[in-house]
Design a protein around this motif. Structure first.
Motif, short mmCIF file in Angstrom:
data_model
loop_
_atom_site.label_atom_id
_atom_site.label_comp_id
_atom_site.label_asym_id
_atom_site.label_seq_id
_atom_site.Cartn_x
_atom_site.Cartn_y
_atom_site.Cartn_z
N UNK A 1 54.80 45.38 53.91
CA UNK A 1 54.08 46.18 55.13
C UNK A 1 52.65 45.82 55.11
N UNK A 2 52.28 45.24 56.30
CA UNK A 2 50.97 44.83 56.62
C UNK A 2 50.40 45.96 57.75
N UNK A 3 49.21 46.03 57.95
CA UNK A 3 48.76 46.82 58.81
C UNK A 3 47.10 46.38 59.35
N UNK A 4 47.30 46.36 60.81
CA UNK A 4 45.69 46.06 61.43
C UNK A 4 45.33 47.17 62.17
N UNK A 5 44.11 47.67 61.94
CA UNK A 5 43.75 48.63 62.86
C UNK A 5 42.62 48.40 63.53
N UNK A 6 42.85 48.52 64.97
CA UNK A 6 41.75 48.31 65.87
C UNK A 6 41.16 49.46 66.56
N UNK A 7 39.95 49.44 67.31
CA UNK A 7 39.38 50.51 68.24
C UNK A 7 39.15 50.06 69.33
N UNK A 8 39.33 50.77 70.36
CA UNK A 8 38.88 50.24 71.89
C UNK A 8 38.43 51.47 72.61
N UNK A 9 38.04 51.12 73.66
CA UNK A 9 37.54 52.33 74.69
C UNK A 9 38.74 51.89 75.95
N UNK A 10 39.61 51.34 75.74
CA UNK A 10 40.39 51.27 76.89
C UNK A 10 41.30 52.52 76.79
N UNK A 11 41.89 52.79 78.11
CA UNK A 11 42.73 53.94 78.08
C UNK A 11 44.07 53.55 77.49
N UNK B 1 45.25 49.68 77.21
CA UNK B 1 45.27 49.13 75.89
C UNK B 1 46.65 48.41 75.39
N UNK B 2 47.66 49.36 75.65
CA UNK B 2 49.13 49.08 75.28
C UNK B 2 49.60 47.60 75.96
N UNK B 3 49.17 47.59 77.18
CA UNK B 3 49.68 46.59 78.28
C UNK B 3 49.05 45.36 77.68
N UNK B 4 47.56 45.26 77.40
CA UNK B 4 47.06 44.19 76.87
C UNK B 4 47.55 43.54 75.44
N UNK B 5 47.71 44.43 74.56
CA UNK B 5 48.45 44.20 73.34
C UNK B 5 49.51 43.70 73.31
N UNK B 6 50.44 44.25 74.28
CA UNK B 6 51.78 43.88 74.33
C UNK B 6 51.78 42.43 74.94
N UNK B 7 50.95 42.16 75.83
CA UNK B 7 51.10 40.90 76.60
C UNK B 7 50.59 39.74 75.19
N UNK B 8 49.51 40.45 74.48
CA UNK B 8 49.27 39.19 73.28
C UNK B 8 50.36 38.95 72.54
N UNK B 9 51.17 40.01 72.20
CA UNK B 9 52.14 39.79 71.07
C UNK B 9 53.63 39.26 71.78
N UNK B 10 53.70 39.37 73.10
CA UNK B 10 54.90 38.55 73.84
C UNK B 10 54.58 36.96 73.90
N UNK B 11 53.23 36.90 73.90
CA UNK B 11 52.90 35.41 73.94
C UNK B 11 52.96 34.80 72.68
N UNK C 1 49.92 35.54 63.58
CA UNK C 1 48.82 35.20 64.71
C UNK C 1 49.08 35.91 65.81
N UNK C 2 47.88 36.39 66.38
CA UNK C 2 47.86 37.18 67.53
C UNK C 2 46.49 37.12 67.90
N UNK C 3 46.29 36.79 69.36
CA UNK C 3 45.01 36.37 70.04
C UNK C 3 44.38 38.09 70.26
N UNK C 4 43.61 38.75 69.51
CA UNK C 4 42.97 40.04 70.10
C UNK C 4 42.39 40.08 71.23
N UNK C 5 42.88 40.86 72.33
CA UNK C 5 42.10 40.67 73.65
C UNK C 5 40.47 41.11 73.33
#
Length: 306
Positions: free
Chosen positions: A74-84, A88-98, A56-60
């Protein structure tokens, strides 16, 4: 007649075997599953959203889900974003650490900026993967790459608990620390002191100005006191203009020019730096005009013996 028919059939088969018709928009699902099967999954699952048993992860906001893949452990989720990438790394890391994930990569191994020749704007083609761990859910890798319509982000979860992996995150961290500790007894590599040289904006169209870089490392016994990077660039500058462009960046990063040379088709210079006590470095920048408005550049860094 039979011989002629046989030759015709053989030619047809040969042409058929050598044909390479690329899929354009879609690929048969059964064929895709065959390509993606590791051999350890009863059935490969390909989804247009996030697969059900992914942690479970809340996608920003600002991230679009392109799809996901289930290959058993092995499982893989692929996302697309216009963030630099950094944002993008900071936002996803915050979601994962939560959700209880923690970084495995020691701070001293993190690379805050690209090294050597980098494209105009300073970004590398691919970012360094971020390693994470969860005591109950296994390990995860966060990877980013350039896409056609924005940055592509992959969340790759390796459920090593299913394969008998019983090391906790703390144990994995300890093992990594011991490994880096053993490396610390060896001479430090000079690659970490490689200057960052941002390319000028190229000319001749977008397809000709993309730097093509290769890496040559030196050293033995797991250490490195000699590192070289190469890159090519198409631009309508002179040797002097190109060297001065890079020389200014070297000077800004604390390098001191020892000597320089400039000719009609070659140019370069030697630079020195003392970033730490008992560590004297030499950087050699050379530029060769290999064709009209086309240059090959080399940046070599090595340490002097004390």
């Amino acid at each position: 007649m039979k011989r002629k028919l046989l030759l015709t059939v053989m030619c047809m088969l040969a042409n058929y075997a050598q044909a390479a018709t690329e899929f354009e928009n879609t690929i048969p699902l059964d064929l895709a599953k065959v390509f993606l099967n590791f051999g350890n999954a009863a059935d490969v699952g390909i989804y247009s959203d996030i697969l059900e048993n992914f942690p479970e992860i809340e996608i920003p906001a600002g991230f679009n889900i392109l799809g996901s893949l289930d290959q058993g452990v092995m499982q893989r989720v692929v996302l697309q974003t216009n963030y630099a990438r950094e944002e993008a790394n900071i936002l996803l890391l915050e979601a994962l650490t939560a959700e209880g994930w923690q970084e495995l990569q020691p701070p001293e191994m993190a690379v805050s900026q690209p090294r050597g020749f980098v494209p105009a704007g300073g970004q590398q083609p691919n970012a360094i993967p971020l390693m994470l761990c969860h005591d109950d859910l296994g390990n995860m890798t966060l990877m980013m790459a350039d896409g056609v319509n924005g940055n592509i982000v992959s969340l790759i979860r390796n459920n090593n608990r299913m394969m008998g992996g019983r090391l906790t995150c703390a144990q994995q961290e300890q093992q990594r620390g011991q490994s880096f500790g053993m490396r610390g007894n060896m001479p430090r590599g000079v690659a970490e002191f490689m200057p960052t040289l941002q390319m000028p904006n190229p000319t001749g169209g977008p397809s000709t100005g993309i730097p093509r870089s290769g890496f040559i490392t030196g050293g033995s016994g797991g250490s490195s006191n000699d590192f070289e990077m190469r890159s090519n660039l198409n631009i309508d500058w002179s040797i002097n203009e190109l060297y001065d462009f890079f020389a200014e960046q070297l000077s800004e990063q604390g390098w001191i020019q020892d000597s320089a040379w400039n000719g009609s088709i070659t140019g370069g210079g030697n630079w020195t730096k003392n970033p730490e006590e008992n560590l004297d470095l030499i950087s050699i920048l050379s530029i060769v005009e290999i064709a009209e408005d086309a240059f090959e550049m080399k940046l070599r860094i090595l340490s002097r013996g004390n």
